[in-house]
Scaffold this motif. Structure first.
Motif, PDB file in Angstrom:
ATOM      1  N   SER A   1       0.826  -1.209   0.000  1.00  0.00           N
ATOM      2  CA  SER A   1       0.000   0.000   0.000  1.00  0.00           C
ATOM      3  C   SER A   1       0.861   1.260   0.000  1.00  0.00           C
ATOM      4  CB  SER A   1      -0.917  -0.005   1.225  1.00  0.00           C
ATOM      5  OG  SER A   1      -1.617   1.218   1.344  1.00  0.00           O
ATOM      6  N   LEU A   2       1.907   1.265   0.819  1.00  0.00           N
ATOM      7  CA  LEU A   2       2.780   2.436   0.904  1.00  0.00           C
ATOM      8  C   LEU A   2       3.540   2.660  -0.401  1.00  0.00           C
ATOM      9  CD1 LEU A   2       4.188   1.944   4.518  1.00  0.00           C
ATOM     10  CD2 LEU A   2       2.577   3.709   3.761  1.00  0.00           C
ATOM     11  N   LEU A   3       4.016   1.582  -1.011  1.00  0.00           N
ATOM     12  CA  LEU A   3       4.733   1.717  -2.275  1.00  0.00           C
ATOM     13  C   LEU A   3       3.836   2.319  -3.350  1.00  0.00           C
ATOM     14  CD1 LEU A   3       6.746  -1.631  -2.444  1.00  0.00           C
ATOM     15  CD2 LEU A   3       7.612   0.643  -1.898  1.00  0.00           C
ATOM     16  N   LYS A   4       2.602   1.884  -3.398  1.00  0.00           N
ATOM     17  CA  LYS A   4       1.671   2.406  -4.401  1.00  0.00           C
ATOM     18  C   LYS A   4       1.356   3.879  -4.145  1.00  0.00           C
ATOM     19  CE  LYS A   4      -0.313  -2.137  -5.343  1.00  0.00           C
ATOM     20  NZ  LYS A   4      -1.475  -3.052  -5.149  1.00  0.00           N
ATOM     21  N   LYS A   5       1.301   4.269  -2.879  1.00  0.00           N
ATOM     22  CA  LYS A   5       1.082   5.679  -2.553  1.00  0.00           C
ATOM     23  C   LYS A   5       2.273   6.530  -3.002  1.00  0.00           C
ATOM     24  CE  LYS A   5      -2.033   5.107   1.409  1.00  0.00           C
ATOM     25  NZ  LYS A   5      -2.218   5.324   2.873  1.00  0.00           N
ATOM     26  N   VAL A   6       3.472   5.998  -2.811  1.00  0.00           N
ATOM     27  CA  VAL A   6       4.668   6.728  -3.236  1.00  0.00           C
ATOM     28  C   VAL A   6       4.707   6.851  -4.755  1.00  0.00           C
ATOM     29  CG1 VAL A   6       7.185   6.621  -3.390  1.00  0.00           C
ATOM     30  CG2 VAL A   6       6.052   6.188  -1.210  1.00  0.00           C
ATOM     31  N   LEU A   7       4.390   5.778  -5.453  1.00  0.00           N
ATOM     32  CA  LEU A   7       4.379   5.827  -6.917  1.00  0.00           C
ATOM     33  C   LEU A   7       3.375   6.858  -7.424  1.00  0.00           C
ATOM     34  CD1 LEU A   7       4.676   2.024  -7.747  1.00  0.00           C
ATOM     35  CD2 LEU A   7       6.357   3.802  -8.268  1.00  0.00           C
ATOM     36  N   LYS A   8       2.245   6.960  -6.751  1.00  0.00           N
ATOM     37  CA  LYS A   8       1.246   7.957  -7.138  1.00  0.00           C
ATOM     38  C   LYS A   8       1.735   9.366  -6.821  1.00  0.00           C
ATOM     39  CE  LYS A   8      -3.583   9.323  -6.419  1.00  0.00           C
ATOM     40  NZ  LYS A   8      -4.864   9.001  -5.712  1.00  0.00           N
ATOM     41  N   ALA A   9       2.310   9.538  -5.637  1.00  0.00           N
ATOM     42  CA  ALA A   9       2.762  10.869  -5.216  1.00  0.00           C
ATOM     43  C   ALA A   9       3.924  11.375  -6.064  1.00  0.00           C
ATOM     44  CB  ALA A   9       3.172  10.837  -3.746  1.00  0.00           C
ATOM     45  N   THR A  10       4.733  10.459  -6.586  1.00  0.00           N
ATOM     46  CA  THR A  10       5.892  10.849  -7.397  1.00  0.00           C
ATOM     47  C   THR A  10       5.592  10.832  -8.890  1.00  0.00           C
ATOM     48  OG1 THR A  10       6.687   8.558  -7.506  1.00  0.00           O
ATOM     49  CG2 THR A  10       7.519   9.927  -5.690  1.00  0.00           C
ATOM     50  N   ASN A  11       4.319  10.570  -9.244  1.00  0.00           N
ATOM     51  CA  ASN A  11       3.961  10.424 -10.657  1.00  0.00           C
ATOM     52  C   ASN A  11       4.871   9.390 -11.304  1.00  0.00           C
ATOM     53  OD1 ASN A  11       2.589  10.850 -13.070  1.00  0.00           O
ATOM     54  ND2 ASN A  11       3.874  12.595 -13.671  1.00  0.00           N
ATOM     55  N   ASN A  12       4.916   8.239 -10.663  1.00  0.00           N
ATOM     56  CA  ASN A  12       5.764   7.117 -11.083  1.00  0.00           C
ATOM     57  C   ASN A  12       7.230   7.531 -11.197  1.00  0.00           C
ATOM     58  OD1 ASN A  12       6.425   4.495 -11.717  1.00  0.00           O
ATOM     59  ND2 ASN A  12       5.891   4.685 -13.889  1.00  0.00           N
ATOM     60  N   GLN A  13       7.729   8.140 -10.091  1.00  0.00           N
ATOM     61  CA  GLN A  13       9.154   8.430  -9.937  1.00  0.00           C
ATOM     62  C   GLN A  13       9.659   9.469 -10.938  1.00  0.00           C
ATOM     63  OE1 GLN A  13      10.769   4.141  -8.520  1.00  0.00           O
ATOM     64  NE2 GLN A  13       9.640   4.097 -10.434  1.00  0.00           N
ATOM     65  N   SER A  14       8.864  10.501 -11.133  1.00  0.00           N
ATOM     66  CA  SER A  14       9.255  11.630 -11.971  1.00  0.00           C
ATOM     67  C   SER A  14       9.815  12.737 -11.086  1.00  0.00           C
ATOM     68  CB  SER A  14       8.046  12.159 -12.757  1.00  0.00           C
ATOM     69  OG  SER A  14       7.511  11.153 -13.589  1.00  0.00           O
TER      70      SER A  14
END
Length: 307
Positions: A277-290
């Protein structure tokens, strides 16, 4: 599905000695010194994704081929990205169901994770390894630095080092905390890792996280150039032997290193619903690591996913 991908990759790769090449690593060699510039053009943040990881694995294998008969005595790593040395690894590989180029485990060293094997092999190189730091290096980015023999940094607001894995329920699984505990002491390692906070270049030099810090880029490169050229004069057998002795008392035992890595890969991420869950939140918050506020200022931004 992840297991199927790993098995399939193993079956295909066992016949090949090299990984695909993506041109993310630029090298030049002079007088026994190889300069390696990391430039992942597939990522805005110099992500340690499959492209960069495969190119690095190919390079490390090439450096190992001739052992102490190699003409290269020193390897100097730097980054072409002004904001990031290496941001971190590709978070996607830890998300259940993701299928990408990079396997979780090394096809040629199956008991090690792919990045764990890569970093371990860097410590095994007979050559002296030096990192020039002008940008951010967190999580696997900092662990890459820890695998190098020496680290020299620019005094710049762009330089931020951290092990951010605890902020998403993981642990530094490729030796980051283990190496740091020898460099900055146990208490400071807990302070920085458990809080997942950045350290700046000047403070890092004061406590031993990096060797030295320099006020200007010219001073940084001039010092490293002179140091590398001096080391390169000496026989590689002496360099390799010295490294072997130091590694014997400063590097974690291989079995401990492997277990720590597998804890983060299997127990804390793949089998953890909270970790996923946390990883998916980070991916969303970073726009997939942009590149953006989160990646530039991870320690302050990551607390937002808990609100």
């Amino acid at each position: 599905m992840v297991l199927f991908f790993i098995i399939a990759f193993l079956c295909v790769s066992v016949f090949a000695a090299q990984y695909p090449s993506f041109g993310t690593v630029k090298t030049s060699t002079s007088n026994g010194v190889m300069h390696v510039v990391l430039n992942n053009t597939f990522s805005e943040i110099n992500l340690l994704d499959a492209h960069l990881a495969f190119d690095l694995a190919n390079l490390i294998a090439r450096l190992q081929v001739n052992g102490t008969d190699s003409d290269i005595h020193v390897v100097v790593f730097s980054s072409a990205n002004p904001h990031f040395f290496i941001a971190h690894s590709d978070i996607n590989i830890f998300v259940n169901g993701f299928q990408g180029l990079e396997p979780l485990f090394d096809p040629f060293t199956p008991d090690m994770g792919f990045l764990d094997s890569l970093f371990w092999n860097i410590t095994q190189l007979p050559q002296a390894t030096i990192a020039i730091i002008e940008g951010r290096a967190r999580a696997a980015g900092n662990e890459f630095l820890m695998a190098c023999d020496m680290r020299f940094a620019l005094s710049s607001p762009e330089v931020r080092l951290a092990q951010t894995e605890p902020s998403v329920g993981g642990n530094p699984g490729t030796g980051g905390g283990m190496y740091l505990s020898n460099l900055i002491n146990r208490g400071r390692t807990f302070e920085y890792l458990l809080s997942a906070t950045d350290i700046d270049a000047d403070t890092a030099a004061q406590i031993g996280w990096v060797n030295r810090v320099f006020k200007t880029k010219n001073a940084l490169y001039d010092y490293v150039d002179k140091l590398a050229k001096r080391i390169a004069i000496f026989p590689l057998a002496g360099i390799a032997g010295t490294k072997q002795g130091i590694n014997a008392v400063s590097r974690p035992p291989r079995d401990v290193y492997i277990q720590d890595a597998q804890d983060v890969i299997v127990k804390l991420l793949i089998q953890s619903s909270l970790g996923q869950s946390l990883l998916k939140k980070v991916l969303k918050a970073t726009n997939n690591q942009s590149i953006g506020a989160f990646e530039l200022d991870w320690p302050n931004q990551v607390v937002q996913i808990y609100k």
